[in-house]
Structure formats: C-alpha cells, structure tokens
Design an enzyme around this catalytic site. Sequence first.
Site, PDB file in Angstrom:
ATOM      1  N   GLU A  62       0.843  -1.204   0.000  1.00  0.00           N
ATOM      2  CA  GLU A  62       0.000   0.000   0.000  1.00  0.00           C
ATOM      3  C   GLU A  62       0.870   1.243   0.000  1.00  0.00           C
ATOM      4  O   GLU A  62       1.665   1.464   0.918  1.00  0.00           O
ATOM      5  CB  GLU A  62      -0.923   0.026   1.220  1.00  0.00           C
ATOM      6  CG  GLU A  62      -1.805   1.269   1.256  1.00  0.00           C
ATOM      7  CD  GLU A  62      -2.691   1.341   2.480  1.00  0.00           C
ATOM      8  OE1 GLU A  62      -3.308   2.399   2.702  1.00  0.00           O
ATOM      9  OE2 GLU A  62      -2.758   0.343   3.216  1.00  0.00           O
TER      10      GLU A  62
ATOM     11  N   LYS B  70      -7.605 -15.445  16.262  1.00  0.00           N
ATOM     12  CA  LYS B  70      -7.859 -15.062  14.867  1.00  0.00           C
ATOM     13  C   LYS B  70      -9.321 -14.708  14.598  1.00  0.00           C
ATOM     14  O   LYS B  70      -9.825 -14.910  13.492  1.00  0.00           O
ATOM     15  CB  LYS B  70      -7.410 -16.184  13.915  1.00  0.00           C
ATOM     16  CG  LYS B  70      -5.923 -16.517  13.989  1.00  0.00           C
ATOM     17  CD  LYS B  70      -5.563 -17.628  13.020  1.00  0.00           C
ATOM     18  CE  LYS B  70      -4.073 -17.891  13.020  1.00  0.00           C
ATOM     19  NZ  LYS B  70      -3.598 -18.512  14.269  1.00  0.00           N
TER      20      LYS B  70
ATOM     21  N   ASP C 136       2.370 -14.256  12.740  1.00  0.00           N
ATOM     22  CA  ASP C 136       1.217 -14.854  12.062  1.00  0.00           C
ATOM     23  C   ASP C 136       0.313 -13.727  11.565  1.00  0.00           C
ATOM     24  O   ASP C 136      -0.319 -13.050  12.378  1.00  0.00           O
ATOM     25  CB  ASP C 136       0.455 -15.753  13.038  1.00  0.00           C
ATOM     26  CG  ASP C 136      -0.651 -16.551  12.351  1.00  0.00           C
ATOM     27  OD1 ASP C 136      -1.049 -16.171  11.234  1.00  0.00           O
ATOM     28  OD2 ASP C 136      -1.115 -17.542  12.946  1.00  0.00           O
TER      29      ASP C 136
ATOM     30  N   HIS D 182      -2.821  10.256  -1.517  1.00  0.00           N
ATOM     31  CA  HIS D 182      -2.978   8.929  -2.118  1.00  0.00           C
ATOM     32  C   HIS D 182      -2.961   9.005  -3.635  1.00  0.00           C
ATOM     33  O   HIS D 182      -2.446   8.096  -4.298  1.00  0.00           O
ATOM     34  CB  HIS D 182      -4.277   8.277  -1.633  1.00  0.00           C
ATOM     35  CG  HIS D 182      -4.115   7.490  -0.367  1.00  0.00           C
ATOM     36  ND1 HIS D 182      -3.763   6.168  -0.350  1.00  0.00           N
ATOM     37  CD2 HIS D 182      -4.227   7.864   0.935  1.00  0.00           C
ATOM     38  CE1 HIS D 182      -3.680   5.741   0.891  1.00  0.00           C
ATOM     39  NE2 HIS D 182      -3.950   6.754   1.699  1.00  0.00           N
TER      40      HIS D 182
END
Length: 569
Positions: free
Chosen positions: A249, A381, A457, A555
């Site tokens: 990004e 998670k 992770d 952006h």
Amino acid sequence: MDVRRRSSMKPYDPTIDRPCDKKKMADSSKPASDSLPSSVTISNVVFFTVFFSVTYFLLIRWREKIRSSTPLHVLNMTEMAAFVVFIVSFIYLIGFFGMSFVLPASYSDEDDEEDDVNKIVCKDDDTHHAASCGVSLDSESDFVVKHVVKHVEGDDEAVIDAVITGKTPSYALESKLGDCKRAAFIRRVALERTTGRSLDGLPLEGFDYESILGQCCEMPVGYVQIPVGVAGPMLLDGKEFFVPMATTEGCLVASTNRGCKAIYVSGGATSVLLKDGMTRAPVVRFGTAKRAAELKVFLEEPLNFETLASVFNKSSRFGRLQRIQCAIAGKNLYTRFTCSTGDAMGMNMVSKGVQNVLDYLQLHFPDMDILGISGNYCSDKKPAAVNWIEGRGKSVVCEAIIKEHVVKNVLKTTVGSLVELNMLKNLTGSAMAGALGGFNAHASNIVSAVYIATGQDPAQNIESSHCITMMEAVNEGRDLHVSVTMPSIEVGTIGGGTQLASQSACLNLLGVKGANKESAGSNARQLAKVVAASVLAGELSLMSAIAAGQLVKSHMKYNRSSKDTAGKA
C-alpha cells in the site's frame, strides 16, 4: 518451458563425466549374477567356520566348568585365545552382513507410489549431469552415498508425469526426492500443466525451501515478493528504533514515518506493558449442567490452582500458568487458560499445557467428554470481546505529547481539529458502526505490515489490531496528548516465520532477534511495544491528513501509478 531441466541448472557440459554414465558402465562390466567376488566369499566362509568352531569350543569348555564347579571367568591361555577369536570373527560378520540388513530396511520403499519415483533411473537420452540429481561430483563413491540417501533418480519429466497422473502425491515430493527446491520446481510445472495457466510471474529462484520444510508452508511452488520499507527513527522509551514494514500500500510507510518524526521532535513516546499471557480455551461436556458447574468450582478454587499449575507447567520451562477463567453454556464448560510464554508467541506452548491439565482432570472427572482443545473462548484469529476486555498476548499502552508547533509544522493541522476528529471518527463513528475493538483509524494497517516483515502470524492481526486511540488537548490546550491502548498484541521473536532469513533480519534491525538469554520474554515484550508505538505514529499521521484534507491528494500522488503494466501481466 523445458521441463526436463530445472531453472536453476547450468547448461549441460558433455566434458563432465556423469555419475549416471559411470553407473551404467559399471553395470555393463559386472557379471550377470549378483554374487560376491571369490576372495570375499572365501573370507566369509573362513570367518563363518572360525566363528562357529570357537563358539562350539567355548560352550563345551563352559559346560565342563559348570559340572566341575569351576568359575566361568577363570580362563586358561587356550580359552582366552578362543574368546578373542570369537570377538574378532563376530565383529567382522556384523560389520559385513549387518549393513546389508540395515540399509535395505532404512531405505526400502514404503509403498507402490514411492516405487514409481525410485524406479526412474538415468537414461541414455537424459540431459542431466550429476547436479540435476542433487549430488556433487567429488567422487563416484560420494555420488553413490548421496544418491541412496536422497532417493534422487531419473529425470524431472518422469516425476512430473507421476505427479500429474496421481501416482506420486504432490505433498510427498520433498520426502521422496530429498531436494526441496527440485520438489518445488516439479510441483510448479505439474500445476501449470494441470491448470493450463502459467506461473511465470511467481519467482522460484532465490529462496531457501529447506528452511520452511515442516515449519512454515507446505507444497510450495514459489514465493511472493513484498517490498519492505523502514519508518523511523522512532524514539520509544529513550531508545531509537527503525521499524520494518512489509506492505504493497502506497503512503503507508511514508505516513508512519511522518508520525515517527512528529513523535521524535516532541521528545519521544513512552509505553507500558499491562499484561503478558497467551490463552487457550478447551470445551468439555458433561451429562448435566450440575456436573459442569462442579468442575467450574473445582477449577476456580484457589486451593486447587497450585496443583493445576504444576501439571500445566510440565509442558515447558517457559510456560507458566497465570489464571483460569470459566464460562458455562448449558452442560458445556469453556475454560480459558492464560500463561506466560517467554519470547515465543506461545500457541503451541499453551496448548501442550492445557492438554496436560485435561488429562489430569479426566482422572478426577471420568464423565468429562473433551470435545476440543479450542472452543473459541480463547479467542484466536477472530474479533472477540473477551480479548478486548481480558487481553491476549501482550497488553500495551503507548502515549506521546506532541508539541503545538510540531502539530502545525509537521502534521499540518491544529490540536483542536485532531481532538474533534478523533472524538467524532474513532469514538462516536466506531460506536455507531458497532465496532468491536476498532476504535481507531487504521491500526491493522501498521500491525499487518510489521507482522509480515518480522515473521508473525498475519492472521492474528485481527485481535492484535484491537485498539482505542485517544486524543486530548493538554498544557492549556496548546499541545496534544495522543495514546493507543492495545490489549491483545500477539507476537514472538522465536519460532514460526521468525526463523526465516528475511524476517530474522528485520527482527535483528529492531534488536529483538531470537530469545533473550538474560531475561526470558524481554524481546517479545519489546517487539509488542514497538508495534504499539508504530500504530501510534500511524494513527497520528493519518488523522492529521484527514483533518487537513490531505488524504485524497496524498494517495493520488503516491498510491497511483501512470505506468502501463498491462503488457507485463
């Protein structure tokens, strides 16, 4: 693509003697039968005869000693000589025939599928030299040893056909070939043929496939390239850190870097570690809710905790049980175990400890039915209120006071604008959306980037990104107090992806590589604080860009490209 030659191979040199050719020449010159040379046969016969002769002699002599009550250890010269000959002949026979028994057993085919791979031999039209078999050219004997150990025979084409036809499972290539890179290449070509689609854009070279075997990724066909940027220096608790961020990004690293600058010139950030404990929550079932409640009372009784902790702690020298929290749903009991895990993230560690406790409880509650080692009350998670309230992993608060002139000159906005936007966006707006732990601007952006760079992770960014961002005007409204509270940062500096070369290098950049030998768990706790400080910098910069109306403009400038990449796709 020439599938008969791996992409890593050098061009074939006909001047190099190929081990496969040597093997064929040797095969063509030896007798049709597999019998041993005559000299070796005669030696074997002699040693067999001597061995059984002295054995018979010793047995007769010991039998006579038993009848005459003579001690067996008292030997005359003849008996001593016979005993020495017995030992020598025994060692010879074991050394010669023992290998023929051991080697076939160690390297025998386990099933018909492995036969299909091992029967593929180097042929006359084979374009491989010895390097394609994964062996060195030091000597013919060296080739034979490595050839047997690695099970590498034949060309890639036949193995690829075996994978496509299903004779050889794709997941078994590493174990059957003994060459992880070659296995990845063969699997890749088989996949391209099966799907009819090319993987040319996915790199294969330049990666250590041995390092992920049995640890990080199964059935690899390549690796994905993610650029790593660096934000910093970040001044945290009086120390400077350069934060690696792996992301695709645009503006993310630049924005975080601006936040780091604002914090640095304002005197730096400070952090506090509130909790440090990984959780696992099994689910068990009883015949009645009453029995489930009895176990709940047993587990929550303080007098029983010491016994349960000793059982739990047997699993690891770093795992130490901290607390047990229970919840009942009908006749089902959910038990949330929390323990310290040193510098490891600790999921495996706490799971082993929980299994020990379950085995112990089964003796006292034989009617307990263990349904699963994880009952989602952990919770891993997944966004969960229990993590937001109770914490999981490392619970960290990080704060900084940004000077008025820094807000104006570096962040290009005002203290009042930031405080108002934070209240309406991060607090009120998130409440209107029914957010769970999402009272922030983009904490998960920074968490994910740092996690990927440091071998964490990535899926655990869900609960690790739980964050509430607070902003308040201080010093008579001139300066800005900004903080992030993150109750469940799940990180480790050993195990899993942290051991890979690239990720290990990023941990080394932060000074937290591996386990801390002086103070167990210090490296992982420091990494959690760095994550929180990076989130603080990212929150500060993004909120400033929104308040100043610069978000879309930046952006459009940094996150879009006018290059034509369609032709390269």
